[in-house]
Design a protein around this motif. Structure first.
Motif, PDB file in Angstrom:
ATOM      1  N   MET A 238       0.971  -1.188  -0.183  1.00 46.99           N
ATOM      2  CA  MET A 238       0.069   0.076   0.001  1.00 46.99           C
ATOM      3  C   MET A 238       0.693   0.814  -0.139  1.00 46.99           C
ATOM      4  SD  MET A 238      -2.943   1.168   2.916  1.00 46.99           S
ATOM      5  CE  MET A 238      -1.461   1.142   3.895  1.00 46.99           C
ATOM      6  N   PHE A 239       2.003   1.206   0.945  1.00 44.90           N
ATOM      7  CA  PHE A 239       2.914   2.262   0.746  1.00 44.90           C
ATOM      8  C   PHE A 239       3.915   2.539   0.042  1.00 44.90           C
ATOM      9  CE2 PHE A 239       1.628   1.040   5.225  1.00 44.90           C
ATOM     10  CZ  PHE A 239       0.448   2.071   5.293  1.00 44.90           C
ATOM     11  N   SER A 240       4.148   1.719  -0.063  1.00 44.63           N
ATOM     12  CA  SER A 240       5.249   1.607  -2.335  1.00 44.63           C
ATOM     13  C   SER A 240       5.070   2.484  -2.691  1.00 44.63           C
ATOM     14  CB  SER A 240       6.005   0.131  -2.184  1.00 44.63           C
ATOM     15  OG  SER A 240       4.549  -0.716  -2.219  1.00 44.63           O
ATOM     16  N   ASP A 241       3.629   2.053  -3.252  1.00 41.02           N
ATOM     17  CA  ASP A 241       3.215   2.692  -4.043  1.00 41.02           C
ATOM     18  C   ASP A 241       2.747   4.270  -3.988  1.00 41.02           C
ATOM     19  OD1 ASP A 241       2.720  -0.551  -5.682  1.00 41.02           O
ATOM     20  OD2 ASP A 241       0.809  -0.376  -4.423  1.00 41.02           O
ATOM     21  N   THR A 242       3.173   4.750  -3.145  1.00 44.57           N
ATOM     22  CA  THR A 242       2.821   6.249  -3.024  1.00 44.57           C
ATOM     23  C   THR A 242       3.830   6.840  -3.344  1.00 44.57           C
ATOM     24  OG1 THR A 242       1.385   5.587  -1.143  1.00 44.57           O
ATOM     25  CG2 THR A 242       2.137   7.650  -1.630  1.00 44.57           C
ATOM     26  N   GLU A 243       3.883   7.289  -4.622  1.00 45.93           N
ATOM     27  CA  GLU A 243       5.132   8.469  -5.330  1.00 45.93           C
ATOM     28  C   GLU A 243       4.563   9.989  -4.859  1.00 45.93           C
ATOM     29  OE1 GLU A 243       8.102   9.063  -7.486  1.00 45.93           O
ATOM     30  OE2 GLU A 243       6.963   7.424  -7.391  1.00 45.93           O
ATOM     31  N   TYR A 244       5.836  10.352  -4.633  1.00 47.52           N
ATOM     32  CA  TYR A 244       5.416  12.567  -3.659  1.00 47.52           C
ATOM     33  C   TYR A 244       6.231  12.911  -5.020  1.00 47.52           C
ATOM     34  CZ  TYR A 244       2.408  10.848  -0.007  1.00 47.52           C
ATOM     35  OH  TYR A 244       1.505  10.485   0.278  1.00 47.52           O
ATOM     36  N   ASP A 245       5.998  14.264  -5.066  1.00 47.86           N
ATOM     37  CA  ASP A 245       7.231  15.192  -5.703  1.00 47.86           C
ATOM     38  C   ASP A 245       8.152  15.014  -4.811  1.00 47.86           C
ATOM     39  OD1 ASP A 245       5.913  15.249  -7.734  1.00 47.86           O
ATOM     40  OD2 ASP A 245       4.141  17.017  -7.013  1.00 47.86           O
ATOM     41  N   LEU A 246       7.896  15.232  -3.368  1.00 50.56           N
ATOM     42  CA  LEU A 246       9.097  15.473  -2.564  1.00 50.56           C
ATOM     43  C   LEU A 246       8.485  14.601  -1.217  1.00 50.56           C
ATOM     44  CD1 LEU A 246      11.044  17.542  -0.935  1.00 50.56           C
ATOM     45  CD2 LEU A 246       9.860  19.810  -0.761  1.00 50.56           C
ATOM     46  N   ILE A 247       9.363  14.906  -0.164  1.00 51.70           N
ATOM     47  CA  ILE A 247       9.558  14.036   1.493  1.00 51.70           C
ATOM     48  C   ILE A 247      10.538  14.187   1.871  1.00 51.70           C
ATOM     49  CG2 ILE A 247       9.876  12.035   2.080  1.00 51.70           C
ATOM     50  CD1 ILE A 247       9.242   9.961  -0.319  1.00 51.70           C
ATOM     51  N   VAL A 248      10.322  15.023   2.992  1.00 50.77           N
ATOM     52  CA  VAL A 248      10.500  16.349   3.760  1.00 50.77           C
ATOM     53  C   VAL A 248      10.744  15.498   5.086  1.00 50.77           C
ATOM     54  CG1 VAL A 248      10.607  18.287   5.128  1.00 50.77           C
ATOM     55  CG2 VAL A 248       9.703  18.791   3.071  1.00 50.77           C
ATOM     56  N   VAL A 249      11.788  14.850   5.867  1.00 48.92           N
ATOM     57  CA  VAL A 249      12.283  14.243   6.909  1.00 48.92           C
ATOM     58  C   VAL A 249      12.484  14.990   7.933  1.00 48.92           C
ATOM     59  CG1 VAL A 249      13.921  12.617   7.985  1.00 48.92           C
ATOM     60  CG2 VAL A 249      13.090  12.944   5.124  1.00 48.92           C
ATOM     61  N   GLY A 250      11.581  15.827   8.902  1.00 49.78           N
ATOM     62  CA  GLY A 250      11.823  15.669   9.816  1.00 49.78           C
ATOM     63  C   GLY A 250      10.908  17.447   9.577  1.00 49.78           C
ATOM     64  N   ALA A 251      10.328  17.383  10.694  1.00 50.55           N
ATOM     65  CA  ALA A 251       9.483  18.734  10.891  1.00 50.55           C
ATOM     66  C   ALA A 251       9.070  19.638  12.061  1.00 50.55           C
ATOM     67  CB  ALA A 251       7.651  17.764  11.146  1.00 50.55           C
ATOM     68  N   GLY A 252      10.998  19.879  12.097  1.00 55.56           N
ATOM     69  CA  GLY A 252      11.282  21.079  13.073  1.00 55.56           C
ATOM     70  C   GLY A 252      10.709  22.494  11.717  1.00 55.56           C
ATOM     71  N   HIS A 253      11.445  23.471  12.207  1.00 52.42           N
ATOM     72  CA  HIS A 253      11.724  24.970  11.668  1.00 52.42           C
ATOM     73  C   HIS A 253      11.697  24.008  10.092  1.00 52.42           C
ATOM     74  CE1 HIS A 253      10.122  26.917  15.266  1.00 52.42           C
ATOM     75  NE2 HIS A 253      11.224  25.934  15.633  1.00 52.42           N
ATOM     76  N   ALA A 254      12.870  24.567   9.938  1.00 54.09           N
ATOM     77  CA  ALA A 254      12.787  23.875   8.676  1.00 54.09           C
ATOM     78  C   ALA A 254      12.147  23.067   8.042  1.00 54.09           C
ATOM     79  CB  ALA A 254      14.724  23.560   8.485  1.00 54.09           C
ATOM     80  N   GLY A 255      11.716  21.875   7.852  1.00 57.84           N
ATOM     81  CA  GLY A 255      10.589  20.634   7.642  1.00 57.84           C
ATOM     82  C   GLY A 255       9.691  21.482   7.731  1.00 57.84           C
ATOM     83  N   CYS A 256       9.036  22.148   8.984  1.00 53.39           N
ATOM     84  CA  CYS A 256       7.009  22.821   8.486  1.00 53.39           C
ATOM     85  C   CYS A 256       8.034  24.282   6.831  1.00 53.39           C
ATOM     86  CB  CYS A 256       7.720  23.650   9.468  1.00 53.39           C
ATOM     87  SG  CYS A 256       6.895  22.722  10.582  1.00 53.39           S
TER      88      CYS A 256
END
Length: 622
Positions: free
Chosen positions: A1-19
Motif C-alpha cells: 500500500m505504501f510503496s505505491d505512493t509517489e510524491y513530488d517531495l518528501i520532507v524528513v523532519g518537522a522542525g522549523h526547516a521541515g515545516c
C-alpha cells in the motif's frame, strides 16, 4: 500500500526547516509527504520561546515577504513584541517576539493540516533510496518505502543525538525524544563528510516560585508592530519578561561542578555556538566578570513555565539547582527540568550547491541544523529555499536563488556553501556587507515580486507592495513640494540645535539633517501633517529612510553592481584547479573541493585571495 505512493517531495523532519519546506513546496503545487518521529512536536521550539532578534528578525521578515509561514505564525501566537536597536540606524532595527510555545507549535500544525497537498507520516526514517546517484525516496524504521522525485532532510539535532547532563549521557534528539540512526552512516558510505556539533539549553522553572519584585521588568513596545506584511491580529496585551543577574556565589557553586562537566572533561567532542555559550563556559572564559545577565522569559499566556535565558548548562542537575537558587528572585525556585547539552551529526555545507542540493547525490536537499547552523530563523529560511528548489526540480523548472545583496537569506546560504562552518553558524548584521540595503522594513519590496513570479506570494501581497511603492513615491513628492518659510520653522530648528534657514526651503531638505525627524516636523507644521495623513506609517518610514540615507544607499547599490559583474561570469564545467600553478596552494585546494559556479562565488571562498581571482580571470579569458 505504501510503496505505491509517489510524491513530488518528501520532507524528513518537522522542525522549523521541515515545516517551511513542506508548506512552500505544497503551496507551489507539489504533492508533499512530511515524515516526523512525533506528530505532537511539529514546529517545537526546542530552545527559547522567541522568534527574531538582531539579524534574525530580518530573516523572518524575508521569509514572510517570500510567502513563507514563520512570520504569520509568530504574529498569531506572540505574547510580547520589541523592535531592537531603535537607537541605531534603520539597517540595525531588528524585530523580536516572545511566543507562546504551545500555541506556536499548534498553529504550525493546523496551518500544515489546512494545506491539501501535505500528507503526514509519523515514524523515523532510517535510510534513503538511492538510484543512479539520485535520491528517489526514503525507508522508514518499519521498512516502508516511500518514493519521490526529491527529498529534503531537516533532521535538526536528531542524527545520532547524545544528551549530556553532568557525568550522565544518553541517546536523544531532544529532551524525552529518541534520536535517529542510519542516515549519517549511509551518507558517509556515499562519500559525504560528516562532523559533530553541540548545542545546549537552560533549565525550565516554575514561575510561581520566583520573586519578580527582585528583578528588572522588560516590557514590550508601547505600540507593538508585527512580522508579517499582511494584516495579522494586532497585539493588544503583552506579558513582560524579567532581567536578573548571576553573582559570585552562583559562580562558585557552578565551578564545583567543573570536574563533572562533560564540556571541560572532554566528553563532548562537538563544537558549540561561540555567541551563545553555556553559563559554565561564560564564567570560565570571562573570569573577570562578577555577574552575567539572566533573562526570565515566560513560555506562554497561561503556563507557569519559564525559560531561563543565559543559564544554558550541562553541569550536574544538583549543581544547576543550587546555583539557580543563589540568583536574585530565584531563592525559592522550583525546577521543572535541568539544562543539558546535546551533540549531533551535521554535514559540512561546502558539500551543497547554492540551492542547498547536495553535490554527491542529486535530488537530495539538506536544510537547517544538519548544515551546521543554529537558530529557528536560520533553519526556517533554509527550509523555505530547499522546499522551493525541490519543487522546482520536481516540475522541471529553473532553480531559485538569492544573492548577497538581495537578502540575508542569500548571505547565509552563500556563507555556508563557500566558507563552511566549524561551529554552529548564527546570522549577524555584520555578516552582510550590504546590510543598508537589506533592512527589515523593505523585505517585501526586495523579495515579494520574485516570490509572486514563482507563484508563492499571493496577488494580495504583490498589490500591497505596489501600493507601498506608490505611497512612498507620493510622500516624497509631498516633501519635495512642501515649502517652509524661515519665520515659521526657525524656532523649531533652534530647539533642535539645528542651523536656521534664511530663505524658503523644501521639507525634504530639512529632513536630510540627522537631527530632524518627520514626526517632529509634522507636529510643528499642521498643514504638512494633514497632507501626510493620507499615507501609511510604512510609506512615510520608507520615504524618510530613502531621504536620509540616499548617498549611502547609492554607494551600496554601486558596490553590489560591481560584485554582480563577477557573478555573471560563469565557470563552465569542473576545472582542474590543481593544474594552475599560479594559484596559491590553499586556493587550489579550496577551489577543487567547492567547484564554484561563478567568479563571484570563487572570490568569496575562504582562502581564495584577490590575486587568485585575477589568475582565474586570466585563465578563463576574462
Amino acid at each position: 500500500m505504501f510503496s505505491d505512493t509517489e510524491y513530488d517531495l518528501i520532507v524528513v523532519g518537522a522542525g522549523h526547516a521541515g515545516c517551511e519546506a513542506a508548506a512552500a513546496a505544497a503551496n507551489l503545487g507539489s504533492k508533499v509527504l512530511l515524515v516526523t518521529m512525533n506528530m505532537n512536536t511539529i514546529a517545537q521550539m526546542s530552545c527559547n520561546p522567541a522568534m527574531g532578534g538582531v539579524a534574525k528578525g530580518q530573516i523572518v521578515r524575508e521569509i514572510d515577504a517570500l510567502g513563507g509561514q514563520s512570520g504569520l505564525i509568530t504574529d498569531r501566537t506572540m505574547i510580547q513584541f520589541r523592535m531592537l536597536n531603535r537607537s541605531k540606524g534603520p539597517a540595525m532595527w531588528s524585530p523580536r517576539a516572545q511566543s507562546d510555545r504551545m500555541r506556536f507549535a499548534e498553529e504550525w500544525r493546523l496551518t500544515l493540516e489546512q494545506i491539501p497537498n501535505v500528507d503526514f507520516w509519523q515514524e523515523g526514517v532510517t535510510g534513503l533510496l538511492i538510484e543512479n546517484d539520485a535520491c528517489v525516496g526514503v525507508r522508514t524504521a518499519l521498512g516502508i518505502e516511500f518514493r519521490s522525485k526529491t527529498v529534503v532532510l531537516t533532521n535538526g539535532t536528531f542524527l545520532n543525538g547524545l544528551i549530556h547532563i553532568g557525568e550522565k549521557n544518553f541517546g536523544g534528539g531532544r529532551a524525552a525524544e529518541k534520536n535517529s540512526h542510519g542516515i549519517t552512516e549511509q551518507l558517509v558510505e556515499l562519500g559525504f563528510e560528516a562532523g559533530r556539533m553541540k548545542t545546549g539549553t537552560p533549565p525550565r522553572v516554575d514561575g510561581r516560585s520566583l520573586d519578580y519584585s527582585k528583578m528588572e521588568v522588560q516590557d514590550g513596545d508601547a505600540n507593538p508592530s508585527r512580522f508579517s506584511y499582511l494584516d495579522t491580529p494586532a497585539l493588544t496585551r503583552q506579558r513582560p519578561c524579567y532581567i536578573t543577574y548571576t553573582n559570585e556565589q552562583v559562580h562558585e557553586i557552578l565551578k564545583e561542578g567543573f570536574e563533572k562537566s562533560p564540556m571541560f572533561q572532554g566528553r563532548i567532542k562537538g563544537l558549540g555556538p561561540r555567541y551563545c555559550p553555556s553559563v559554565e563556559d561564560k564564567i570560565n572564559r570571562f573570569a573577570d566578570k562578577d555577574r552575567h545577565q539572566i533573562f526570565v522569559e515566560p513560555e506562554g499566556w497561561n503556563t507557569v513555565e519559564c525559560y531561563i535565558n543565559g543559564f544554558s548548562s550541562s553541569l550536574p542537575e544538583d549543581v544547576q539547582y543550587r546555583a539557580l537558587r543563589e540568583i536574585a528572585g530565584f531563592e525559592n525556585a522550583k525546577m521543572f527540568r535541568p539544562g543539558y547539552a546535546i551533540e549531533y551529526d551535521f554535514f559540512p555545507p561546502t558539500q551543497l550547491t547554492n540551492t542547498l542540493e547536495t553535490k554527491p547525490v542529486r535530488n537530495l536537499w539538506l536544510a537547517g541544523q544538519i548544515n551546521g547552523t543554529t537558530g529557528y530563523e536560520e533553519a526556517a529560511c533554509q527550509g523555505l529555499m530547499a522546499g522551493i528548489n525541490a519543487h522546482q526540480r520536481a516540475h522541471d523548472k529553473p532553480a531559485f536563488t538569492l544573492k548577497r545583496d538581495e537578502a540575508y537569506i542569500g548571505v547565509l546560504i552563500d556563507d555556508l556553501i563557500n566558507k563552511g562552518t566549524e561551529e554552529p553558524y548564527r546570522m549577524f548584521t555584520s555578516r552582510a556587507e550590504h546590510r543598508i540595503l537589506l533592512r527589515q522594513d523593505n523585505a517585501d519590496l526586495r523579495l515579494t515580486p520574485m516570490a509572486h513570479a514563482l507563484g508563492l506570494a499571493s496577488d494580495e501581497r504583490l498589490a500591497r507592495v505596489r501600493q507601498k511603492e506608490a505611497d512612498t513615491a507620493a510622500v516624497l513628492t509631498v516633501l519635495e513640494k512642501f515649502g517652509i518659510e524661515p519665520a515659521i520653522i526657525n524656532g523649531f530648528l533652534a530647539e533642535r540645535g539645528s542651523a536656521e534657514i534664511h530663505e524658503k526651503t523644501r521639507a525634504l531638505n530639512l529632513l536630510r539633517r540627522p537631527n530632524i525627524e518627520l514626526n517632529d516636523l509634522a507636529a510643528a507644521l499642521p498643514e504638512l501633517a494633514e497632507k501626510l495623513a493620507a499615507f501609511s506609517i510604512e510609506a512615510q518610514e520608507q520615504a524618510i529612510i530613502q531621504t536620509k540615507y540616499e548617498t549611502y544607499l547609492q554607494k551600496e547599490q554601486q558596490q553590489a553592481q560591481r560584485m554582480r559583474e563577477l557573478e555573471d561570469f560563469h565557470i563552465q564545467g569542473r576545472l582542474n584547479y590543481g593544474a594552475m600553478p599560479a594559484l596559491s596552494h590553499e586556493a587550489r585546494e579550496k577551489l577543487l573541493k567547492i567547484q564554484p559556479e561563478t567568479l563571484g562565488q570563487a572570490s568569496r571562498i575562504s582562502g581564495v585571495s584577490p590575486a587568485d581571482v585575477s589568475v582565474l580571470m586570466v585563465y578563463l579569458g576574462r
